[in-house]
Every structure is written in C-alpha cells, then in structure tokens.
Enzyme design. Structure first.
Site, mmCIF file in Angstrom:
data_model
loop_
_atom_site.group_PDB
_atom_site.id
_atom_site.type_symbol
_atom_site.label_atom_id
_atom_site.label_comp_id
_atom_site.label_asym_id
_atom_site.label_seq_id
_atom_site.Cartn_x
_atom_site.Cartn_y
_atom_site.Cartn_z
ATOM 1 N N LYS A 158 0.868 -1.191 0.000
ATOM 2 C CA LYS A 158 0.000 0.000 0.000
ATOM 3 C C LYS A 158 0.896 1.230 0.000
ATOM 4 C CE LYS A 158 -4.178 1.646 2.400
ATOM 5 N NZ LYS A 158 -5.096 1.709 1.256
HETATM 6 N N1 PPE Z 1 -7.938 -1.785 -2.627
HETATM 7 C C1 PPE Z 1 -7.430 -0.542 -2.629
HETATM 8 C C2 PPE Z 1 -6.773 -0.028 -3.846
HETATM 9 C C3 PPE Z 1 -7.532 0.224 -1.464
HETATM 10 O O1 PPE Z 1 -7.028 1.454 -1.459
HETATM 11 C C4 PPE Z 1 -8.172 -0.294 -0.328
HETATM 12 C C5 PPE Z 1 -8.290 0.530 0.916
HETATM 13 C C6 PPE Z 1 -8.686 -1.602 -0.383
HETATM 14 C C7 PPE Z 1 -8.530 -2.325 -1.551
HETATM 15 C C8 PPE Z 1 -9.337 -2.252 0.805
HETATM 16 O O2 PPE Z 1 -8.368 -2.551 1.783
HETATM 17 P P1 PPE Z 1 -8.706 -2.576 3.344
HETATM 18 O O3 PPE Z 1 -8.981 -1.182 3.752
HETATM 19 O O4 PPE Z 1 -7.496 -3.142 3.959
HETATM 20 O O5 PPE Z 1 -9.906 -3.443 3.510
HETATM 21 N N2 PPE Z 1 -8.450 1.886 0.696
HETATM 22 C C9 PPE Z 1 -8.186 2.784 1.775
HETATM 23 C C10 PPE Z 1 -8.009 4.182 1.333
HETATM 24 C C11 PPE Z 1 -9.082 4.776 0.494
HETATM 25 C C12 PPE Z 1 -8.785 6.225 0.223
HETATM 26 O O6 PPE Z 1 -7.762 6.733 0.682
HETATM 27 O O7 PPE Z 1 -9.614 6.861 -0.432
HETATM 28 C C13 PPE Z 1 -9.217 2.647 2.879
HETATM 29 O O8 PPE Z 1 -10.284 2.104 2.661
HETATM 30 O O9 PPE Z 1 -8.910 3.081 3.993
#
Ligand code: PPE
Length: 306
Positions: A158
């Site tokens: 990330k």
């Molecule tokens: N894919 C991407 C590209 C992504 O950015 C996130 C989180 C996810 C999948 C889901 O991951 P998780 O949060 O671990 O379940 N995106 C973050 C940021 C979004 C933003 O900055 O706008 C978030 O959900 O916090």
C-alpha cells in the site's frame, strides 16, 4: 476533512497545523510513502480500533517490499496510534499512519540519504461512498484504466505512488456519472475499485479476485471472507471475467473506508434486482454488529483505545 487537534509526528504529538513536510521531501516527488487506513468505531465499551494488528502488519510488509526501514518497532507505532486517538478525544475516527521518505536527496535509491519519517493522522470520516450508499448501493463503471501489471508495481504493497492509478480510476468514474470505478487487471480480469476490493455473489456462492489479480490484500476483504465462511457460505478466490459482473446476483465493495458497500449497477446494467442483495445485507449485519460491539468480537478484531 474534519481535522483533529493533534498529529503524531516522528515520536511526538504536535498541533495539527504544525505537522508539516518540506517541499523537497522524497515522497512528494516519487510517491515513496507507505500508508494504512484504519477505522476506530464507537462502541458501548468506548472507542475500539478495528484490526489494528492486521493493518500494522501490512504497513511493515509494504515497507519491506520497498526497502523502507521503519524507525520504530510495531509495538511503538501500535501504542502511538492508540495514544493519538485518545489525545484527540475521538469516539470514532479514521486513522491514517504514513511512513515516508523525507528530505535528503533526489536519488532514486534514497536509502542512504533520505530519513524515514512517520506520522499518524486521525480525523472524522463518515461513509466513504455516501451515507445512503450502504443501504441503496452505488452505480459503478468498469474503468478504461487497468490496474498495474504484475512485475511493474507491487500491488500488495500500500504505497502512495500506486494511488496515481486509483486517482485516474476514481476521476474517470465521476466524470462518467458513476460513484466509483472497477479496474480490470492487464489480462482483462476483474481486479478492484480505486480504493476497495470487489465481491460477487452468484447462486449463493461468493467470489472475489485472488491476490494475483493486481489487488491490494484488503484487511476488510479477509474479514468478510472469514465472516462469510462462519455463516456457512462458500467463498472462492478466483479470476473473474468482466461479464460475470453484469450477470451477478449481487456485487459489493469492501474496504476500511467503504466498509461493505453494495453495488447496484455496473455500466448502467442493474445487478440482480438493482438493489442491495440478501447475502450482502447479511454480511453487513454481521460486520457492523461486530465493529459496534453488538455482536461478540469472536475473532479478536477490536482493540480498546483505553
Ligand atoms: N484496494 C485498494 C486499492 C484500497 O485502497 C483499499 C483501501 C482496499 C482495496 C481495501 O483494503 P482494506 O482497507 O485493507 O480493507 N483503501 C483505503 C483508502 C481509500 C482512500 O484513501 O480513499 C481505505 O479504505 O482506507
């Protein structure tokens, strides 16, 4: 963004307006930052952070991939996150830890010259795709932009720089009248949203793209897979062709910010009945029940702020 009082910056809590970065910072020029998005939920037992250790693990793993040595061990950042939420008096908030390369050189091997800095920002953030989206669902479009090809950018990390791709996907979706976009991988298989993982339901079976489909390994994705299996559903991580989206019974996004958001149409085609489906609703009830403390936290996902 509703700013908080304090930000944790390199070991100290400083006033929000004082948490500044120099314009020569390496991360600003080259995207060399690693970050997390974590939610803290309001529960009867006080604020509790959701999946703190899973997010910390991914933060350090993203740094490992990019050869960033974090100047603090995980237990120090763990305590710092809890202390920041506490210092700001949040009942619920979004937590954004970021590890980035600071000022030193403009070299593309910044390891010698650029110090690694760490900040923890907290702020209030409501439903990511709109309050009513959690119930009514969102309209999405398949992006013309693909996710990064394997062996170009490491999708599992990330990293700030990777989000230029997400910005293209999100802006294009808005310009076309959609709430969000779904990007395919370079082979044409479904990958993920600009900031969410995608799930599909068909004939009672739940599908989601595998880690190899250029996705971020979402923490919420892993929790939803766990919860679905707990409820007795079969979950398959497998490649999903684009057209499977259009003929799905249900589709939904998962993410820290997006939580579990139903998708009601793709490219103008209604999904199922064109509204939130029953399995999506069932998973939301389970997820929101746990994060708000109404259903026992049987997997140990919550950490009290203290
Ligand atoms: N894919 C991407 C590209 C992504 O950015 C996130 C989180 C996810 C999948 C889901 O991951 P998780 O949060 O671990 O379940 N995106 C973050 C940021 C979004 C933003 O900055 O706008 C978030 O959900 O916090």
């Amino acid at each position: 963004m509703l700013k908080a009082e304090k930000i944790w910056l390199n070991g100290e809590l400083v006033a929000w307006d004082e948490a500044k970065v120099h314009v020569a910072a390496h991360a600003l020029h080259y995207g060399s930052s690693v970050f997390e998005g974590i939610r803290c939920y309001k529960t009867e037992a006080g604020p509790q952070v959701f999946c703190l250790d899973q997010h910390l693990r991914r933060l350090y793993e993203s740094c490992k991939v990019y050869r960033i040595s974090v100047p603090y061990p995980p237990d120090v950042l763990r305590e710092a996150i809890l202390a920041t939420v506490k210092a700001n008096g949040h009942r619920a908030c979004y937590i954004r830890p970021i590890v980035f390369r600071g000022v030193g050189s403009f070299s593309l091997d910044p390891r010698e010259d650029c110090p690694v800095e760490v900040a923890i920002i907290t702020f209030q953030w409501g439903a990511y795709l709109g309050e009513e989206a959690l119930e009514r669902g969102v309209d999405v479009g398949v992006a013309s932009w693909a996710r990064m090809a394997p062996n170009t950018y490491p999708a599992l990390a990330k990293v700030g720089g990777h989000y230029t791709n997400s910005q293209l996907v999100a802006m294009e979706a808005k310009d076309r009248g959609f709430t969000e976009g779904i990007a395919l991988d370079v082979f044409g298989y479904v990958s993920e949203g600009s900031g969410e993982n995608v799930f599909l339901v068909r004939d009672g079976i739940i599908y989601t793209p595998p880690l190899g489909a250029s996705i971020l390994g979402g923490v919420t994705r892993a929790c939803v897979i766990r919860l679905a299996r707990d409820l007795g559903y079969e979950v398959r991580e497998q490649l999903i062709p684009r057209e499977a989206l259009y003929i799905a019974d249900e589709l939904f996004f998962t993410g820290t910010a997006a939580e579990i958001t139903p998708i009601r149409s793709v490219d103008g085609i209604p999904i199922g009945a064109g509204r939130r489906g029953p399995i999506t609703k069932r998973l939301q009830e389970e997820f929101f029940g746990i994060v708000t403390g109404k259903i026992p936290d049987r997997h140990g996902w919550l950490t009290p702020v203290g």
